[in-house]
Scaffold this motif. Structure first.
Motif, short mmCIF file in Angstrom:
data_model
loop_
_atom_site.label_atom_id
_atom_site.label_comp_id
_atom_site.label_asym_id
_atom_site.label_seq_id
_atom_site.Cartn_x
_atom_site.Cartn_y
_atom_site.Cartn_z
N ASP A 19 0.80 -1.22 0.00
CA ASP A 19 0.00 0.00 0.00
C ASP A 19 0.84 1.28 0.00
OD1 ASP A 19 -2.11 -1.72 0.00
OD2 ASP A 19 -2.67 -1.40 2.09
N LEU A 20 2.12 1.14 0.31
CA LEU A 20 2.99 2.32 0.25
C LEU A 20 3.30 2.70 -1.20
CD1 LEU A 20 5.60 1.86 3.14
CD2 LEU A 20 3.98 3.74 2.86
N LEU A 21 3.20 1.73 -2.11
CA LEU A 21 3.44 2.03 -3.52
C LEU A 21 2.42 3.06 -3.99
CD1 LEU A 21 4.20 -1.49 -5.04
CD2 LEU A 21 5.82 0.30 -4.36
N GLY A 22 2.91 4.12 -4.58
CA GLY A 22 2.02 5.18 -5.04
C GLY A 22 1.91 6.34 -4.06
N CYS A 23 2.27 6.10 -2.79
CA CYS A 23 2.19 7.17 -1.79
C CYS A 23 3.31 8.19 -2.02
CB CYS A 23 2.30 6.59 -0.39
SG CYS A 23 0.84 5.69 0.14
N ARG A 24 3.12 9.37 -1.44
CA ARG A 24 4.08 10.46 -1.58
C ARG A 24 4.97 10.54 -0.34
NH1 ARG A 24 2.37 15.25 -4.27
NH2 ARG A 24 2.58 16.39 -2.32
N GLY A 163 -1.29 8.85 -2.26
CA GLY A 163 -0.96 9.28 -3.61
C GLY A 163 -1.75 8.48 -4.63
N MET A 164 -1.21 8.45 -5.84
CA MET A 164 -1.89 7.74 -6.92
C MET A 164 -1.54 6.25 -6.85
SD MET A 164 -1.70 8.62 -10.97
CE MET A 164 -0.11 7.87 -11.22
N ALA A 165 -2.55 5.42 -6.62
CA ALA A 165 -2.32 3.97 -6.50
C ALA A 165 -1.85 3.41 -7.83
CB ALA A 165 -3.60 3.29 -6.05
N PRO A 166 -0.92 2.44 -7.80
CA PRO A 166 -0.40 1.85 -9.04
C PRO A 166 -1.42 0.94 -9.70
CG PRO A 166 0.48 0.70 -7.15
CD PRO A 166 -0.28 1.88 -6.61
N GLU A 167 -1.31 0.79 -11.01
CA GLU A 167 -2.23 -0.10 -11.73
C GLU A 167 -1.75 -1.54 -11.70
OE1 GLU A 167 -3.30 1.25 -15.56
OE2 GLU A 167 -4.06 3.18 -14.83
N GLY A 168 -0.46 -1.71 -11.52
CA GLY A 168 0.08 -3.06 -11.47
C GLY A 168 1.27 -3.12 -10.52
N VAL A 169 1.44 -4.26 -9.86
CA VAL A 169 2.53 -4.42 -8.90
C VAL A 169 3.27 -5.73 -9.18
CG1 VAL A 169 3.09 -4.79 -6.47
CG2 VAL A 169 1.37 -3.10 -7.10
N ASN A 201 14.41 -7.24 -11.89
CA ASN A 201 13.22 -6.64 -12.48
C ASN A 201 12.61 -7.56 -13.53
OD1 ASN A 201 13.74 -4.52 -10.89
ND2 ASN A 201 14.32 -3.11 -12.49
N ARG A 202 13.42 -8.48 -14.05
CA ARG A 202 12.90 -9.35 -15.10
C ARG A 202 12.24 -10.59 -14.53
NH1 ARG A 202 18.06 -8.81 -18.91
NH2 ARG A 202 18.04 -6.59 -19.03
N VAL A 203 12.41 -10.80 -13.25
CA VAL A 203 11.77 -11.96 -12.64
C VAL A 203 10.28 -11.74 -12.70
CG1 VAL A 203 11.45 -13.26 -10.56
CG2 VAL A 203 13.66 -12.26 -11.05
N LEU A 204 9.65 -12.62 -13.25
CA LEU A 204 8.24 -12.65 -13.60
C LEU A 204 7.28 -11.73 -12.91
CD1 LEU A 204 7.76 -14.61 -15.65
CD2 LEU A 204 9.81 -14.39 -14.51
N ALA A 205 6.58 -11.05 -13.70
CA ALA A 205 5.59 -10.11 -13.23
C ALA A 205 4.32 -10.80 -12.77
CB ALA A 205 5.27 -9.17 -14.36
N ASP A 206 3.42 -10.03 -12.22
CA ASP A 206 2.08 -10.50 -11.88
C ASP A 206 2.06 -11.62 -10.86
OD1 ASP A 206 1.03 -8.66 -13.67
OD2 ASP A 206 1.41 -10.03 -15.32
#
Length: 213
Positions: A19-24, A163-169, A201-206
DNA sequence: GTACAGATAAACT
DNA sequence: GTTTATCTGTACA
């Protein structure tokens, strides 16, 4: 915009990390205000997490981890860089979230001046994306030092706002550690150009948010 | 673009 | 004396 309440941090550490992702992250100083959107974090979860500093027990250094949630935990690493964490969960549950990267939002020139001053060769203009794309860099850019260790983020010039919540994590193993690498406790905003440079960063998303073991 | 060496201070054993 | 959750410049592709 007001600072996040203490109850926000008094929760499961992985939930707080997500939940901290997107916060300011805001820091007001006499030299000006600098603000960055949190785009990358890591969770450090208690004495049973071998990568958490609390694995070494309750010492003078790790004391903030054992304190109340919503306070800063800052330490020096490699002799010259600072790492900024937010303490989570209630007292007696030593855990925290390391803030690893920010998307610069306000006070970019102030950030650039602080970062340039530290470099050996400061002639080249630092690109915006390189101002705070790492835990040491963001502390430098925002002017975070050991003075912010144990700072109450609910009532200080350093605070966290919604802040603005991310669309993907994306969840991956944590960076720069030698133990506890089996835990996927690092997460970042999918597709953000402001995350730290890491092969992970390349380790699998989603990947779904992992459960506490 | 990737790979490596080296810088440096505080807490802990 | 060892450990620590990093960054940068240089080298080479």
């Amino acid at each position: 915009m007001s600072a996040l309440r203490r109850s926000f941090f008094d929760r499961d550490t992985l939930a707080v990390a997500h939940d901290l992702l997107g916060c300011r992250l805001v820091h007001e100083t006499p030299h000006g205000t600098t603000v960055g959107r949190i785009v990358e974090v890591e969770a450090y979860h208690g004495e049973d997490d071998p990568a958490c500093h609390a694995a070494a027990g309750h010492t003078a250094r790790t004391a903030p981890l054992y304190g109340p949630p919503g306070f800063g935990y800052v330490y020096l690493i490699y002799g010259m860089y600072h790492c900024f964490n937010v303490v989570t969960r209630g007292e007696g549950h030593p855990s925290a979230v390391l803030v690893r990267a920010l998307e610069p939002l306000e006070g970019l020139e102030r950030m650039r001046a602080r970062r340039t001053a530290r470099r050996r060769r400061g002639e080249a203009r630092i690109p915006d994306r390189d101002l705070a794309n790492g835990p040491g860099k963001l502390c430098d850019a925002l002017g975070i030092t050991l003075a912010h260790n144990r700072a109450d983020l609910a009532r200080s010039s350093l605070r966290v706002e919604r802040g603005m919540a991310p669309e993907g994590v994306v969840w991956t193993p944590r960076v720069g550690i030698t133990v506890g690498t089996d835990r996927f406790w690092r997460c970042f905003v999918k597709g953000s150009p402001h995350v730290s440079r890491s092969r992970l960063n390349r380790v699998l998303a989603d990947r779904p948010r992992p459960a506490i073991a």
